[in-house]
Each structure stands twice: as structure tokens, then as C-alpha cells.
Design a protein around this motif. Structure first.
Motif, PDB file in Angstrom:
ATOM      1  N   ALA A 193     120.710   7.584  20.308  1.00 26.03           N
ATOM      2  CA  ALA A 193     120.660   7.382  18.793  1.00 26.03           C
ATOM      3  C   ALA A 193     121.772   6.273  18.997  1.00 26.03           C
ATOM      4  O   ALA A 193     122.090   5.025  18.079  1.00 26.03           O
ATOM      5  N   LEU A 194     122.520   6.840  19.333  1.00 20.50           N
ATOM      6  CA  LEU A 194     124.128   6.853  18.923  1.00 20.50           C
ATOM      7  C   LEU A 194     124.761   5.556  19.822  1.00 20.50           C
ATOM      8  O   LEU A 194     125.486   4.324  19.014  1.00 20.50           O
ATOM      9  N   ASN A 195     123.980   5.105  20.730  1.00 17.88           N
ATOM     10  CA  ASN A 195     124.945   4.323  22.580  1.00 17.88           C
ATOM     11  C   ASN A 195     123.939   3.394  22.764  1.00 17.88           C
ATOM     12  O   ASN A 195     124.361   2.377  22.928  1.00 17.88           O
ATOM     13  N   GLN A 196     122.541   3.788  22.402  1.00 14.73           N
ATOM     14  CA  GLN A 196     121.676   2.689  23.133  1.00 14.73           C
ATOM     15  C   GLN A 196     121.068   2.217  21.926  1.00 14.73           C
ATOM     16  O   GLN A 196     119.435   1.275  21.936  1.00 14.73           O
ATOM     17  N   THR A 197     120.738   2.093  20.477  1.00 10.30           N
ATOM     18  CA  THR A 197     119.996   0.934  19.745  1.00 10.30           C
ATOM     19  C   THR A 197     120.571  -0.237  19.477  1.00 10.30           C
ATOM     20  O   THR A 197     122.316   0.078  19.542  1.00 10.30           O
ATOM     21  N   GLU A 198     119.720  -0.797  19.449  1.00 10.77           N
ATOM     22  CA  GLU A 198     120.020  -2.102  18.945  1.00 10.77           C
ATOM     23  C   GLU A 198     119.406  -2.812  17.918  1.00 10.77           C
ATOM     24  O   GLU A 198     118.380  -2.737  17.068  1.00 10.77           O
ATOM     25  N   ILE A 199     120.050  -3.552  17.087  1.00 11.53           N
ATOM     26  CA  ILE A 199     119.862  -4.393  15.397  1.00 11.53           C
ATOM     27  C   ILE A 199     119.139  -5.442  15.812  1.00 11.53           C
ATOM     28  O   ILE A 199     120.220  -6.363  16.722  1.00 11.53           O
ATOM     29  N   VAL A 200     117.975  -6.056  15.448  1.00 12.17           N
ATOM     30  CA  VAL A 200     117.117  -6.916  15.747  1.00 12.17           C
ATOM     31  C   VAL A 200     116.611  -7.916  14.298  1.00 12.17           C
ATOM     32  O   VAL A 200     116.444  -9.093  14.615  1.00 12.17           O
ATOM     33  N   GLY A 201     116.662  -6.781  13.423  1.00  9.45           N
ATOM     34  CA  GLY A 201     116.126  -7.642  12.329  1.00  9.45           C
ATOM     35  C   GLY A 201     117.217  -7.420  10.905  1.00  9.45           C
ATOM     36  O   GLY A 201     118.091  -6.573  11.655  1.00  9.45           O
ATOM     37  N   THR A 202     117.431  -7.726   9.791  1.00  8.97           N
ATOM     38  CA  THR A 202     117.353  -7.561   8.286  1.00  8.97           C
ATOM     39  C   THR A 202     116.307  -6.534   7.867  1.00  8.97           C
ATOM     40  O   THR A 202     115.691  -6.034   7.814  1.00  8.97           O
ATOM     41  N   PRO A 203     118.086  -5.165   7.790  1.00  5.88           N
ATOM     42  CA  PRO A 203     116.863  -4.008   7.618  1.00  5.88           C
ATOM     43  C   PRO A 203     116.369  -3.957   5.707  1.00  5.88           C
ATOM     44  O   PRO A 203     117.195  -5.755   5.341  1.00  5.88           O
ATOM     45  N   GLY A 204     115.523  -3.388   5.624  1.00  8.63           N
ATOM     46  CA  GLY A 204     114.870  -3.818   4.315  1.00  8.63           C
ATOM     47  C   GLY A 204     113.445  -4.851   4.184  1.00  8.63           C
ATOM     48  O   GLY A 204     112.659  -4.966   3.234  1.00  8.63           O
ATOM     49  N   GLU A 205     113.299  -5.290   5.671  1.00  9.72           N
ATOM     50  CA  GLU A 205     112.592  -6.968   5.287  1.00  9.72           C
ATOM     51  C   GLU A 205     111.108  -6.473   6.101  1.00  9.72           C
ATOM     52  O   GLU A 205     110.377  -6.893   5.619  1.00  9.72           O
ATOM     53  N   ALA A 206     110.647  -5.469   6.499  1.00 12.64           N
ATOM     54  CA  ALA A 206     109.692  -5.214   7.538  1.00 12.64           C
ATOM     55  C   ALA A 206     110.210  -3.839   7.977  1.00 12.64           C
ATOM     56  O   ALA A 206     110.624  -3.277   8.449  1.00 12.64           O
ATOM     57  N   PHE A 207     108.663  -3.411   7.657  1.00 12.83           N
ATOM     58  CA  PHE A 207     108.444  -1.894   8.025  1.00 12.83           C
ATOM     59  C   PHE A 207     107.608  -2.236   9.530  1.00 12.83           C
ATOM     60  O   PHE A 207     107.236  -2.495  10.236  1.00 12.83           O
TER      61      PHE A 207
END
Length: 388
Positions: A193-207
Motif C-alpha cells: 500500500a505504501l510503496n506500490q500504489t500509483e495515482i492516475v485520477g483526481t480524488p473525489g472525481e469518480a468511484f
């Protein structure tokens, strides 16, 4: 065969051996995996709560048998679909209780994603106790190393995790490197969870249903409270609701709870969790969960643009359903709604506040019954028509 061997060798180079061995030995997840994972005990209450009994099996079965989904024989359906436990409880009174496929009252059942509703509840309790300030806190207040890896993590709030709308990448497949397999089998879920997650979208925008969210919430709980999440569950929920039996929470190899699943116990004690929510967080006069949290957790967010927020094959895609703080909801009218703790293979704690009704089903599989949505349709219809 040669290509398969090469692919496996490649996978063993890039993933921990224990992860690959679990995939090869265990394959797809099933309800008996709790026997394979290590676990932390969730101690029972010293004062077990007992529901009242006023069995009305004929009335319950007659109502279910009227649904075209049951073909006129609901108990046959329960047996054929791999059901282990089925209970109907109204006004704190057990009207129907039966066990199938070799199960009994003291059979251990497992939660799968019903655990997410417990995790959400623990966040609410931790806020009420001052360990966490609010759902508006940025997750990097508690997990600063995420921001060190990518400053974009600082935009994600606890609320975004609870709503499954963080913008963190999540792809179920392919099997070996899909996120479903990794969040279930990985031997070090903290590291994942801490080292292999990646952000690809905007928080709060889509479920986007995403098992990294409960893992991150578990890390926040662990750091904020200073104790293992299973111990916090025992102290703040399991014991206050009068759990009759010890439960457990399955762990990874590093002793961290499998936050996306893995709470194990008896069906009757899971039903008490449902009773706690029907009573707005109180238990025999004691406020276990703030009433405001119960409401906030389970009511629809009216600010959400349903058509753009949920994806097209959202489980309740008719506009009536919603997801809120790791509970599934069904809006009945402007004031009334039902809500569900729901787990893979057909684990349900279905709650209808208008009828003060709990329908609980735990099983080995959904069975040949159209998956979760058909079960929920059946429970919704029962709750609509059954006497109050």
C-alpha cells in the motif's frame, strides 16, 4: 508449456516467492482461506448478548417463496447456492435461523468485503475518540512517506478512501499482477500500500472499487491508535456488542490485518453488528458509535452526479443504489433507504431501518443466482413486503 514456465520464472523474479506460491497453491480466493492465513484473535465479550426468539419460519419462507427468483422453494435455493447461514431478525427477535451445507450455529464464516464496513466504523470511532481529527484529514498527515514518494498523495483525504474515490490506480486483472490478487495474497500489505500504489485520477472525481483504500485506512488506524486493528475491533465493537464467540482477523506475513477482507466469526455475532447500526450506534443505552457517524456512513451523498460518478456497470446501476463509507445503499424514497455490508461469494448483512430488519446470509458462493445483485433484489423485495 515452455512459455508458461518462462512467465512463471519472470513472475518469481519480480514478486515475493510467498506471493507466487500462494497464487499457485491456492488459486482463486474462497471462504475457507481463513484456515490458511495467520490470524489475530478478536476476543469475545464477557457478557454475551442473546437475541430473543420468536420463530416464524412459515411466514418468512412464504414471503420469500412468493418471489419469482426463488421458484417457490426458498430453502431449496439456499441449499443449492452454497449458503452456510441464513437469519432473519426483526425488532431484535430472531424469526428465522437455519444452517446449510454442513454448517451449524458455531461454524466459522468469513467476511470477505463485509470487513470494509467494520473498517469504516472503526474510523468513525477513532474520530470520536480523538485519534483522528476528521474525514477531511489528508492521508499524508498519518502516512507522510506517501507524499515523499509522490506529492499528489497529499491531495487524498480519508473521506476519499471511504468513498472509493481516491484516484489510486486499481486493475483487477491479469491474475498474477492484478490488484485483486496482490491485495489479497501479498505477504507484506503495508509495503504494497505504501510503496506500490500509483495515482492516475483526481480524488473525489469518480468511484472505483479499490482494495488499497481499506489497506491505507488500516495503516492510519494502526498508527493513530497505536494498537493492532484487530485489537481495536475487539475493544470498540466486538466486545461492546456482546459477541458470543471469539472472532479473528486474518493477517499478512508481517502481522498486518487483511483490511479488505478476513474478519472471521460466527453468523450470530455478525448479526449483532447489524443490530448496532439499526440502533443508531447505541447498544443497550451505551453509544458505541456516534449516531451522526451511522447516518453519515449509510445515507446517500446527494451531491454526487450519479451518471458521471459511478461507472456504467456499477452493481446497482438503476440510479437507486449508491456507495457510502464502505456500505452499499438502496434509496427507497426521499427519507428511507436500506444498506448492506457485502462481501464476495455472497456474504450479506442487509439492513432495513424502516422495518427494523436484519437479513443475514453467509455462504460458500453466490450460487447460480445472478451474483450479488439478485440476492439484494430478493432481500429488498422481502423487506418491502414483510410485516413491520
Amino acid at each position: 508449456m515452455g512459455l508458461l514456465i518462462l512467465l512463471l520464472l519472470y513472475a518469481f523474479l519480480f514478486y515475493p516467492p510467498e506471493y507466487m506460491l500462494r497464487l499457485l497453491r491456492w488459486g482463486n480466493a474462497d471462504v475457507y482461506d481463513y484456515q490458511k492465513f495467520p490470524a489475530r484473535t478478536v476476543a469475545a465479550s464477557d457478557e454475551p448478548f442473546q437475541f430473543s426468539y420468536d420463530l416464524q419460519e412459515t411466514a418468512v419462507l412464504n414471503q420469500f417463496n412468493q418471489s419469482p427468483l426463488t421458484n417457490g422453494d426458498f430453502e431449496q435455493l439456499l441449499g443449492d447456492t452454497g449458503t452456510q447461514a441464513f437469519l432473519v431478525i426483526q425488532n431484535d427477535t430472531i424469526l428465522y435461523e437455519n444452517y446449510f451445507n454442513g454448517a451449524s450455529r458455531d461454524t466459522v464464516v468469513t467476511s470477505f468485503s463485509v470487513a470494509k464496513s467494520f473498517a469504516s466504523t472503526l474510523i468513525g470511532i477513532a474520530i470520536s475518540e480523538g485519534y483522528i481529527h476528521s474525514v477531511s484529514d489528508h492521508i499524508t498527515n498519518y502516512l507522510p512517506e506517501l507524499a515523499e514518494r509522490d506529492p499528489a498523495f497529499a491531495q487524498i483525504t480519508i473521506r476519499d478512501l471511504l468513498l472509493m474515490s481516491s484516484g489510486i490506480r486499481y486493475e483487477e486483472f491479469p491474475f498474477v499482477n492484478g490488484d485483486d490478487a496482490k491485495t489479497y495474497y501479498y505477504p507484506d500489505l503495508r509495503d504494497l500500500a505504501l510503496n506500490q500504489t500509483e495515482i492516475v485520477g483526481t480524488p473525489g472525481e469518480a468511484f472505483l472499487y479499490n482494495n488499497y483504500h481499506p489497506l491505507l485506512l488500516g495503516l492510519i488506524l494502526e498508527r493513530a491508535t497505536g494498537i493492532p486493528v484487530a485489537d481495536y475491533l475487539a475493544q470498540k465493537i466486538w466486545q461492546p456488542i456482546g459477541a458470543e464467540f471469539d472472532g479473528s482477523w486474518s493477517l499478512d506475513e508481517q502481522g498486518f490485518e487483511k483490511m479488505e477482507s478476513g474478519i472471521n466469526g460466527r453468523a450470530i455475532d455478525f448479526a449483532k453488528f447489524g443490530r448496532l447500526f439499526l440502533h443508531n450506534g447505541t447498544w443497550d443505552g451505551v453509544q458505541v458509535i456516534p449516531a451522526a457517524w451511522v447516518a453519515e456512513s449509510t445515507q446517500a451523498d446527494t451531491s454526487v452526479d450519479y451518471a458521471n460518478y459511478y461507472y456504467n456497470d456499477f452493481i446497482f446501476a438503476n440510479g437507486q443504489g449508491y456507495y457510502k463509507y464502505m456500505w452499499w445503499g438502496l434509496q427507497r424514497d426521499a427519507q428511507n433507504y436500506d444498506f448492506i455490508a457485502l462481501g464476495n461469494h455472497g456474504q450479506f448483512i442487509y439492513l432495513s431501518p424502516q422495518k427494523n430488519l436484519i437479513i443475514l446470509r453467509f455462504g460458500e458462493s453466490y450460487g447460480e443466482f445472478g451474483g450479488a445483485e439478485s440476492w439484494v433484489d430478493l432481500f429488498y423485495d422481502f423487506a418491502t413486503k414483510f410485516g413491520g
